[in-house]
Scaffold this motif. Structure first.
Motif, mmCIF file in Angstrom:
data_model
loop_
_atom_site.group_PDB
_atom_site.id
_atom_site.type_symbol
_atom_site.label_atom_id
_atom_site.label_comp_id
_atom_site.label_asym_id
_atom_site.label_seq_id
_atom_site.Cartn_x
_atom_site.Cartn_y
_atom_site.Cartn_z
ATOM 1 N N VAL A 97 52.090 33.446 -20.398
ATOM 2 C CA VAL A 97 50.866 32.713 -20.735
ATOM 3 C C VAL A 97 50.781 31.565 -19.721
ATOM 4 O O VAL A 97 50.999 30.402 -20.054
ATOM 5 C CB VAL A 97 50.893 32.182 -22.190
ATOM 6 N N PRO A 98 50.524 31.897 -18.450
ATOM 7 C CA PRO A 98 50.653 30.914 -17.372
ATOM 8 C C PRO A 98 49.722 29.711 -17.530
ATOM 9 O O PRO A 98 48.590 29.835 -17.991
ATOM 10 C CB PRO A 98 50.318 31.705 -16.113
ATOM 11 N N ASP A 99 50.258 28.566 -17.133
ATOM 12 C CA ASP A 99 49.483 27.325 -17.068
ATOM 13 C C ASP A 99 48.892 26.896 -18.407
ATOM 14 O O ASP A 99 47.834 26.261 -18.449
ATOM 15 C CB ASP A 99 48.368 27.425 -16.019
ATOM 16 N N TYR A 100 49.562 27.224 -19.497
ATOM 17 C CA TYR A 100 49.112 26.809 -20.835
ATOM 18 C C TYR A 100 50.315 26.218 -21.556
ATOM 19 O O TYR A 100 51.364 26.867 -21.656
ATOM 20 C CB TYR A 100 48.547 28.007 -21.608
ATOM 21 N N TYR A 101 50.171 25.006 -22.043
ATOM 22 C CA TYR A 101 51.272 24.296 -22.693
ATOM 23 C C TYR A 101 50.780 23.676 -23.986
ATOM 24 O O TYR A 101 49.681 23.111 -24.030
ATOM 25 C CB TYR A 101 51.819 23.192 -21.772
ATOM 26 N N GLU A 102 51.589 23.789 -25.024
ATOM 27 C CA GLU A 102 51.269 23.177 -26.318
ATOM 28 C C GLU A 102 52.565 22.793 -27.014
ATOM 29 O O GLU A 102 53.612 23.416 -26.789
ATOM 30 C CB GLU A 102 50.500 24.150 -27.221
ATOM 31 N N GLU A 103 52.474 21.803 -27.876
ATOM 32 C CA GLU A 103 53.634 21.412 -28.672
ATOM 33 C C GLU A 103 53.852 22.431 -29.783
ATOM 34 O O GLU A 103 52.896 22.843 -30.449
ATOM 35 C CB GLU A 103 53.424 20.021 -29.263
ATOM 36 N N VAL A 104 55.125 22.836 -29.953
ATOM 37 C CA VAL A 104 55.500 23.805 -30.980
ATOM 38 C C VAL A 104 56.640 23.197 -31.798
ATOM 39 O O VAL A 104 57.582 22.637 -31.241
ATOM 40 C CB VAL A 104 55.942 25.149 -30.348
ATOM 41 N N ASN A 105 56.534 23.321 -33.107
ATOM 42 C CA ASN A 105 57.539 22.822 -34.034
ATOM 43 C C ASN A 105 58.432 23.993 -34.448
ATOM 44 O O ASN A 105 57.932 24.998 -34.950
ATOM 45 C CB ASN A 105 56.832 22.217 -35.252
ATOM 46 N N ARG A 106 59.743 23.859 -34.204
ATOM 47 C CA ARG A 106 60.716 24.916 -34.541
ATOM 48 C C ARG A 106 61.946 24.281 -35.172
ATOM 49 O O ARG A 106 62.174 23.075 -35.016
ATOM 50 C CB ARG A 106 61.159 25.662 -33.279
ATOM 51 N N PRO A 107 62.795 25.089 -35.819
ATOM 52 C CA PRO A 107 64.067 24.554 -36.306
ATOM 53 C C PRO A 107 64.849 23.899 -35.170
ATOM 54 O O PRO A 107 64.899 24.429 -34.054
ATOM 55 C CB PRO A 107 64.792 25.787 -36.854
ATOM 56 N N ALA A 108 65.443 22.742 -35.459
ATOM 57 C CA ALA A 108 66.150 21.973 -34.430
ATOM 58 C C ALA A 108 67.472 22.608 -34.039
ATOM 59 O O ALA A 108 67.927 22.458 -32.906
ATOM 60 C CB ALA A 108 66.382 20.543 -34.921
ATOM 61 N N LYS A 109 68.111 23.327 -34.976
ATOM 62 C CA LYS A 109 69.412 23.953 -34.714
ATOM 63 C C LYS A 109 69.399 25.379 -35.236
ATOM 64 O O LYS A 109 68.787 25.679 -36.259
ATOM 65 C CB LYS A 109 70.537 23.186 -35.416
ATOM 66 N N ILE A 110 70.106 26.238 -34.514
ATOM 67 C CA ILE A 110 70.270 27.626 -34.972
ATOM 68 C C ILE A 110 71.715 28.067 -34.736
ATOM 69 O O ILE A 110 72.434 27.481 -33.926
ATOM 70 C CB ILE A 110 69.307 28.610 -34.257
ATOM 71 N N ARG A 111 72.115 29.079 -35.472
ATOM 72 C CA ARG A 111 73.384 29.778 -35.221
ATOM 73 C C ARG A 111 72.996 31.181 -34.796
ATOM 74 O O ARG A 111 72.198 31.848 -35.446
ATOM 75 C CB ARG A 111 74.265 29.797 -36.454
ATOM 76 N N LEU A 112 73.563 31.636 -33.670
ATOM 77 C CA LEU A 112 73.152 32.886 -33.049
ATOM 78 C C LEU A 112 74.333 33.810 -32.838
ATOM 79 O O LEU A 112 75.397 33.377 -32.414
ATOM 80 C CB LEU A 112 72.505 32.562 -31.692
ATOM 81 N N ARG A 113 74.142 35.091 -33.119
ATOM 82 C CA ARG A 113 75.120 36.145 -32.793
ATOM 83 C C ARG A 113 74.496 37.035 -31.738
ATOM 84 O O ARG A 113 73.309 37.369 -31.810
ATOM 85 C CB ARG A 113 75.444 36.976 -34.038
ATOM 86 N N PHE A 114 75.300 37.440 -30.743
ATOM 87 C CA PHE A 114 74.773 38.248 -29.643
ATOM 88 C C PHE A 114 75.923 38.926 -28.909
ATOM 89 O O PHE A 114 77.095 38.621 -29.128
ATOM 90 C CB PHE A 114 73.975 37.373 -28.671
ATOM 91 N N LEU A 115 75.561 39.832 -28.022
ATOM 92 C CA LEU A 115 76.510 40.426 -27.081
ATOM 93 C C LEU A 115 76.335 39.705 -25.749
ATOM 94 O O LEU A 115 75.203 39.534 -25.281
ATOM 95 C CB LEU A 115 76.234 41.919 -26.883
ATOM 96 N N ASP A 116 77.430 39.299 -25.135
ATOM 97 C CA ASP A 116 77.328 38.630 -23.837
ATOM 98 C C ASP A 116 77.313 39.671 -22.706
ATOM 99 O O ASP A 116 77.336 40.877 -22.946
ATOM 100 C CB ASP A 116 78.433 37.579 -23.661
ATOM 101 N N ARG A 117 77.309 39.203 -21.492
ATOM 102 C CA ARG A 117 77.231 40.064 -20.311
ATOM 103 C C ARG A 117 78.402 41.046 -20.231
ATOM 104 O O ARG A 117 78.291 42.118 -19.631
ATOM 105 C CB ARG A 117 77.183 39.164 -19.073
#
Length: 184
Positions: A97-117
């Motif tokens: 969404v080039p050249d478009y910026y807006e303030e977004v409210n999201r959770p400040a902290k998360i815990r994430l599970r993933f596979l690394d490289r």
């Protein structure tokens, strides 16, 4: 490594829900490398595979500033385990969404599970810009864009702006019946 084209709104592929990779093998690592090179070239701080037209749950992030040593991070099959009730607001933008910026409210902290490289299962706690960036990129994997977090009015304005720009950049023959109706 290759720089790939980045899909932009209103491309419907951006709304696709991405599939798990299951295993980070050489083909997934090659995808990660292409994504990283594409992200650096754009330039950006995060990129999801679907943004280059690959519906796989892979994302790359590098929050290093221009004068800092690059610090790329690789995530496959990311899954948010917990979100804080506390929120934070960042002004977000998006390579799709080039050249478009807006303030977004999201959770400040998360815990994430993933596979690394290296195909190792990991968990991390993220806050600040990293938490925001991870949530933004995981939204892409779920077929969502940051504009989906805006008010209906702001979201509709953005969508109309990019749909109009896309129509104006297409050759007349590609637009088909819509052009003929306007001329008639």
């Amino acid at each position: 490594m290759a720089i790939r084209p980045i899909l932009c709104l209103p491309d419907p592929k951006l709304r696709a829900v991405s599939e798990n990779v299951g295993v980070v093998d050489d083909s997934v690592r090659a995808l990660m490398d292409d994504m990283l090179e594409t992200m650096y070239d754009a330039p950006g701080i995060g990129l999801a595979a679907i943004q280059i037209g690959v519906a796989r749950r892979v994302l790359v992030i590098d929050l290093a500033k221009q004068d800092e040593t690059p610090a790329p991070q690789f995530f496959a099959d990311p899954e948010i385990l917990t979100r804080s009730e506390e929120t934070s607001v960042y002004e977000e933008g998006c390579l799709s969404v080039p050249d478009y910026y807006e303030e977004v409210n999201r959770p400040a902290k998360i815990r994430l599970r993933f596979l690394d490289r290296n195909n190792e299962r990991r968990e991390i706690e993220a806050e600040g810009l990293l938490a925001t960036c991870l949530q933004h990129e995981i939204d892409h994997l779920d077929g969502k864009l940051f504009i989906d977090h805006l008010s209906r009015l702001k979201r509709e304005r953005a969508i109309k702006k990019y749909a109009k720009a896309a129509r104006n950049s297409e050759p007349a023959a590609a637009r088909g019946p819509e052009i003929r109706e306007k001329q008639g």
